[in-house]
Design an enzyme around this catalytic site. Structure first.
Site, PDB file in Angstrom:
ATOM      1  CG  ASP A  59      -1.946   1.277   1.086  1.00  0.00           C
ATOM      2  OD1 ASP A  59      -3.192   0.731   0.356  1.00  0.00           O
ATOM      3  OD2 ASP A  59      -1.699   2.084   1.714  1.00  0.00           O
ATOM      4  CB  THR A  92      -1.257   6.836  -1.712  1.00  0.00           C
ATOM      5  OG1 THR A  92      -1.532   5.408  -1.484  1.00  0.00           O
ATOM      6  CG2 THR A  92      -2.072   7.375  -0.502  1.00  0.00           C
ATOM      7  CB  THR A  93       0.718   3.734  -5.639  1.00  0.00           C
ATOM      8  OG1 THR A  93       0.710   3.202  -4.305  1.00  0.00           O
ATOM      9  CG2 THR A  93       1.914   3.630  -6.242  1.00  0.00           C
ATOM     10  CG  ASP A 393      -6.762   0.558   1.601  1.00  0.00           C
ATOM     11  OD1 ASP A 393      -6.987   1.148   2.422  1.00  0.00           O
ATOM     12  OD2 ASP A 393      -5.697   0.144   1.100  1.00  0.00           O
TER      13      ASP A 393
END
Ligand SMILES: Nc1ncnc2c1ncn2[C@@H]1O[C@H](COP(=O)(O)OP(=O)(O)OP(=O)(O)O)[C@@H](O)[C@H]1O
Ligand SMILES: [Mg+2]
Lengths: 531, 563
Positions: A59, A92-93, A393
């Protein structure tokens, strides 16, 4: 930075250019760390601290939290990206990759002498266009198990191995469907996550009821009851040695004794109220009685309850009071003054499970549970933590879909479509601003490119195939990671959240623009760069 | 059925953890594993819990939660070592590398795994030796006073996985303090890590207790932990309403705050102290500030002299050991086996806090200065000056109109007086009729302190001072058993194995001065100029209110009350 206005304009310019170069390299650096995580084929990272603590994750958000980011630019990007996670739980990535790529693409034009202002103007136009495209490709969904499984599974497969992801998908979707009212998003607090270090990760399951991390504290108390009335309460059943003064201030030992006895009787009366109600409702029937108290229950009270065959738990979590009422019905009582049957909940079975020094109590077979528990299992702590992060998530992905009432085709499909459309759009725009639009379009491809690279395919080949296929098809086209060929995400149920994508587009263009306009930012006192 | 009345211990902050580490070490070095021994006077179950780890091994660990910053643990895994869940890295290639094993297991299930590892943290020699059964640590010389970098270096006790809580928002740095204000501590309390996880850990401990007495909260009273710890106390009151014994502590080392010079650092400490004391006056059942400096409001003062001790004024490892010795002694009152019910935490706090005087001061003598060949009766008879040294900064020992609770330890009953046939002069003293150590002290205090009231508990066990306790602080006039000798000098290689001690908590009008000086210093600080407080959410009005309340609280100490 106060001295900056004293610099001569030339020096200022040099300084700005230098700052920009630093920004770009910082963004690239962060991108390099994160790019291998993207998508279901991304590399799992195992972080080992100096003391030997282990954390396993794919993550982006978790990684950003664990990394010690020193560089101010990098930490600004990291913050934007974790803010993304706080509000949506995902993306986020992609955020880190996209900011980095926007800067890289811009850099190509900047070295040719284009002013950053022009680029950022192009970014803004492109962003608006991209948001419109996002609206075009979104797929309205009906809220049903199949549709939610698609979105949850896509999310979970980017976090844990496929076998486990499939188990967790079902668990997460069932959890949400169990407690959902109407079509609205649910309060995720009503899904309790309980950990048990035991067995394997795929033994993780959904309990339609409540699991508590404590059990009975009396040897003779029943460990399993069926057909149970459940009394949840927040009433002390503990004789509190509440004496303010001790040694000095009691005149006589008798006086002290008297005080103690009165106090004890007070508690006993409360216990007797429970016992009376239990006798009235249960004696001579198959029914049983369980007390779950947020306050304490001392050994003497436990003893009295145990003698009546009542199962009693003390010090339940505050949040479980509400959850229990939702799971079993009844109300959490703050006093026993008017205690009667209507206050009680019901559970088909309540039982205790002991594991090492830990006890667990399961409250199950509730008629209409509006609060459920996901029981996370794993052989060790780091597996449990990884699953817990993934479940959070997954739950949020489902909840986002409930909120959006639509999803976006994943696997790079949106980015490819947006690229094609932006390149068309760019030609309709006059002047150099179009270069900024082009940079934005190119940057979006960072997502499909890295999905390809992480699965072992050539980035350029993939992009050529995907963009061509997309032009030929009205439906968006994504990348099949197992073949490297174009596919329709809808056929393979690869979906992303609408609001996640929307926020990525917004925040990335803002942050990238700020970093490009670093000279102006500097003049403004670096406020947006400082912590 | 013997009823153990459990206490939960909390430690907030690095210096508190220095003290706590010594304290748990002291307690564990007094454990007896020999079933033949008579049961100890101390009921260790009050502060310890029995558990089982996943390998079905029985564990016995403190009922403790501690908080420190990221980077303060060095070699210690966050979950501790008793319950697994961390890896020991392979030291050579022959044995299978456990990291590789985990990696392979993961790769069986899915894609590539990349190991990102930080270099293995250094282990202090003392820690290495603890793992080595051939080495007798008592025979070694670790020079801990000079080379300890953090409390985990000399930690002998082993913790439950629940115990350690690490704040990731701020980084540990021995050169500068990053977690700076009361207000940032308040903010931190509102995060999920504390409001949910930490509180839930407290709840888990409480759930295990049958007759919980209360909590004892040790916290750094100069930085952000002030806000965190006092918020926690408010939660404890809301949820459990049991006694809270708070021990705000002051480090003797004035580590500067980030982006602050020395005057600014002093101001921040003063403001934090004032806000903390105000909150303590509302939330604690009793609070006793501790420190080895004589003053801490503005600029740290000199080191308090303790007779027969020789310690470095700003040495964290040594000073924390003295404070731990105090704590181990004063808390005996509620940790004794078969104690009367007045010997409870609530009783202890209640006795000392009449008229809302929740602030009390600490006083200590370690060793209790007694010649090795003298009886207690003669020792007390010849005593000059106060029995002990104040360990509460900005507060002197009280003499008249005081309420105090004392604990003396390590003085055997045989040392009380001579038997009748040999008594001679002693018989002329009133104290000769006393038959116990506590009785004799009672009598002494009645004479020494005008219009005062004292509770005295006596325990025969002295403070154990074996390694890793700092033995070098004992001067050579002390014998192996911690008594004084004017003739013989202890040899350098001979260690003091235990010391007799006397600890007291006092409620006296001296504390009015303590509060008054704090108030004065706090009022002089221009709070508006300390932006970091505002940035963390403190309003000027709130500060002013807190100071006013502090002044009202001071009034509790104004008049000499009637006993
Ligand atoms: N089965 C799949 N096939 C192809 N692409 C997929 C598949 N599943 C997910 N993706 C794509 O992977 C990307 C998401 O990857 P990932 O979740 O690793 O990163 P992120 O969402 O940007 O960040 P975070 O680490 O916060 O989740 C999305 O673009 C998504 O469409
Ligand atoms: Mg994702």
């Amino acid at each position: 930075m106060a001295s900056i206005s004293l610099l001569n304009p030339k020096a200022e310019f040099a300084r700005a250019a230098q700052a920009l170069a630093i920004n770009i390299s910082a963004a690239k650096g962060l991108q390099d760390v994160m790019r291998t995580n993207l998508g279901p084929k991304g590399t799992m990272k195992m972080l080992v601290s100096g003391a030997g603590d282990i954390k396993i994750t794919k993550d982006g958000n978790v990684l950003l939290h664990e990394m010690q980011i020193q560089h101010p630019t990098a930490s600004m990007i990291a913050r934007a990206s974790t803010a993304q996670d706080d509000s949506t739980g995902d993306g986020t990535t992609s955020t880190v990759l996209l900011i980095g790529e926007l800067l890289k693409q811009a850099d190509i034009f900047l070295t040719e002498g284009l002013h950053p202002r022009i680029v950022t103007e192009g970014f803004e136009k492109a962003r608006n266009k991209a948001l419109a495209i996002l609206d075009d490709v979104k797929i309205p969904i009906e809220i049903n198990k199949k549709n939610l499984m698609g979105i949850a599974n896509t999310s979970l497969r980017t976090k844990v191995h496929p076998g486990l992801a499939d188990v967790l998908t079902e668990v997460c979707v069932d959890a949400i469907l169990a407690i959902r009212k109407d079509e609205k998003p649910v309060d995720l607090h009503m899904v309790e996550l309980m950990e048990m270090q035991h067995k394997t990760a795929t033994d993780t399951s959904l309990i339609r009821g409540i699991v508590m991390d404590h059990g009975t504290r009396h040897p003779d108390m029943p460990k399993r009851l069926e057909n149970a009335y459940v009394l949840t309460c927040n009433v002390s059943l503990e004789y509190e040695k509440s004496e303010v003064n001790s040694g000095f201030f009691y005149k006589t030992a008798e006086e002290r004794e008297k005080f103690v006895r009165a106090e004890r009787e007070f508690i006993d009366q409360r216990v007797q109220k429970i016992i009376a109600l239990k006798r009235k409702l249960c004696d001579g029937t198959e029914k049983t009685f369980v007390v779950i108290n947020q306050k304490g229950i001392d050994p003497m009270s436990l003893d009295a309850l145990a003698k009546e065959g009542i199962m009693a738990l003390r010090r339940a979590k505050r949040r479980n009071m509400e959850r229990l009422a939702l799971a079993c019905g009844g109300t959490a009582m703050n006093s026993f003054d008017d205690l009667d049957e209507s206050n009680l909940g019901y559970a088909g079975v309540v039982y205790e499970h002991v594991l090492g020094e830990n006890k667990y109590t399961f409250v199950e077979e509730c008629k209409n549970p509006q609060s459920v528990t996901i029981l996370i299992k794993g052989p060790n702590k780091h597996t449990i933590v990884q699953i817990k992060d993934a479940i959070r998530d997954g739950l949020r992905a489902i909840n986002n879909a409930l909120l959006d009432k639509c999803v976006i085709p994943g696997a790079g499909a949106f980015e490819v479509r947006a690229y094609n459309e932006l390149m068309k759009y760019k030609d309709t725009v006059k002047g150099k601003v179009r270069l900024g639009i082009q940079a934005f379009a190119e940057a979006l491809l960072v997502v499909p490119k890295n999905l390809a690279i992480n699965s072992g395919y050539d980035a350029q080949d993939t992009i050529v195939k995907l963009t061509e296929e997309d032009r030929l098809n009205p439906e968006p086209i994504g990348l099949d990671l197992s073949t490297g060929e174009p596919m329709k995400p809808v056929d393979m149920s690869v979906y992303d959240n609408y609001l996640v994508k929307k926020q990525i587009l917004n925040s990335c263009s803002v942050i990238a623009s700020n970093l490009l306009l670093v000279d102006e930012v500097m003049r403004a006192g670096m406020t947006s760069l400082k912590g | 059925m013997s009823t153990t009345r459990e206490v939960i211990a909390l430690q907030f902050g690095n210096y508190s953890n220095y003290i706590g580490t010594h304290w748990w070490n002291i307690q564990e070095s007094s454990f007896s594993y020999n079933p033949e021994d008579a049961p100890s006077e101390i009921n260790h179950d009050v502060l310890y819990r029995e558990g089982v780890n996943l390998n079905k091994q029985v564990t016995y660990t403190p009922r403790l939660l501690l908080v420190d910053l990221d980077g303060s643990l060095k070699h210690l895994p966050r979950e501790g070592e008793l319950y697994g869940n961390s890896v020991k890295r392979a030291t050579d290639d022959s044995a299978g590398d456990p990291l590789k094993k985990i990696k392979e297991d993961l790769e069986d299930l899915s894609t590539d795994v990349e190991i990102v590892q930080q270099p293995q943290a250094d282990k202090h020699d003392f820690q290495k030796d603890l793992e080595n059964p051939v080495v007798d640590i008592q025979e070694q010389n670790y020079n801990l006073a000079d080379n300890v970098e953090t409390w985990t270096d000399y930690l002998y006790a082993r913790y439950h996985p629940r115990t350690v809580n690490i704040i990731n928002e701020y980084k540990y740095d021995t050169e500068k303090q990053t977690f700076d204000t009361f207000s940032s501590g308040v903010q931190l309390w509102k995060t999920e890590q504390f409001e949910y996880d930490f509180c839930d850990k407290i709840r888990q401990y409480v759930e295990e207790c049958d007759y919980m007495q209360g909590t004892q909260v040790l916290f750094d009273c100069f930085n952000g932990y002030t806000g965190l710890a006092t918020e926690c106390m408010e939660y404890l009151n809301d949820e459990y309403s049991k006694a809270i014994f708070a021990i705000p502590v002051y480090s003797p080392r004035n580590t500067l705050f980030e982006n602050a010079d020395e005057p600014m650092t002093d101001s921040i400490r003063v403001v934090n102290s004032a806000l903390a004391f105000h909150k303590l006056s509302e939330q604690a059942s009793l609070f006793v500030p501790l420190g080895t400096c004589d003053r801490v409001w503005r600029q740290l003062g000199a080191a308090r002299p303790l007779s027969a001790l020789n310690y470095k004024a700003d040495n964290l490892y040594q000073t924390s050991a003295i404070l731990a010795g105090y704590l181990d002694t004063i808390t005996l009152r509620y940790r004794l086996r078969n104690a009367p019910s007045a010997y409870s935490l609530a009783g202890f706090c209640g006795d000392l806090t009449n008229y809302g005087r929740k602030l009390a001061s600490a006083a200590f003598a370690m060793p209790f200065p007694m010649q090795h060949d003298m009886d207690l009766i003669d020792c007390l008879d010849k005593f000059e000056g106060p029995l002990f040294t104040s360990l509460t900064p900005n507060c002197n020992i009280g003499t008249d109109y005081i309420i105090q609770s004392l604990c003396v330890r390590g003085i055997a009953r045989e040392r009380l007086k001579q038997p009748l046939e040999k008594a001679k002069e002693q018989m002329r003293m009133a104290a000769y009729k006393c038959d116990s150590v506590s009785e004799m002290f009672q009598l002494y205090l009645q004479c020494a302190n005008h219009a005062s009231m004292s509770h005295v508990a006596s325990v025969s066990m002295a403070i154990p001072t074996r390694i890793p306790f700092p033995n070098e602080i004992f001067t050579d006039e002390m014998t192996k058993l911690g008594f004084l000798s004017t003739t013989a000098r202890r040899l350098a290689e001979e260690k003091v194995v235990s010391v007799p001690a006397l600890a007291a908590v006092q409620s006296s009008s001296e504390l009015g001065d303590t509060l008054e000086t704090l108030h004065r210093e706090a009022k002089r600080v221009k709070i508006a100029k300390l932006h970091r407080f505002r940035a963390a959410g403190l309003e000027e009005d709130d500060y002013r209110d807190a100071l006013e309340q502090l002044l009202l609280f001071k009034d509790n100490y104004e008049d000499n009350f009637e006993l």
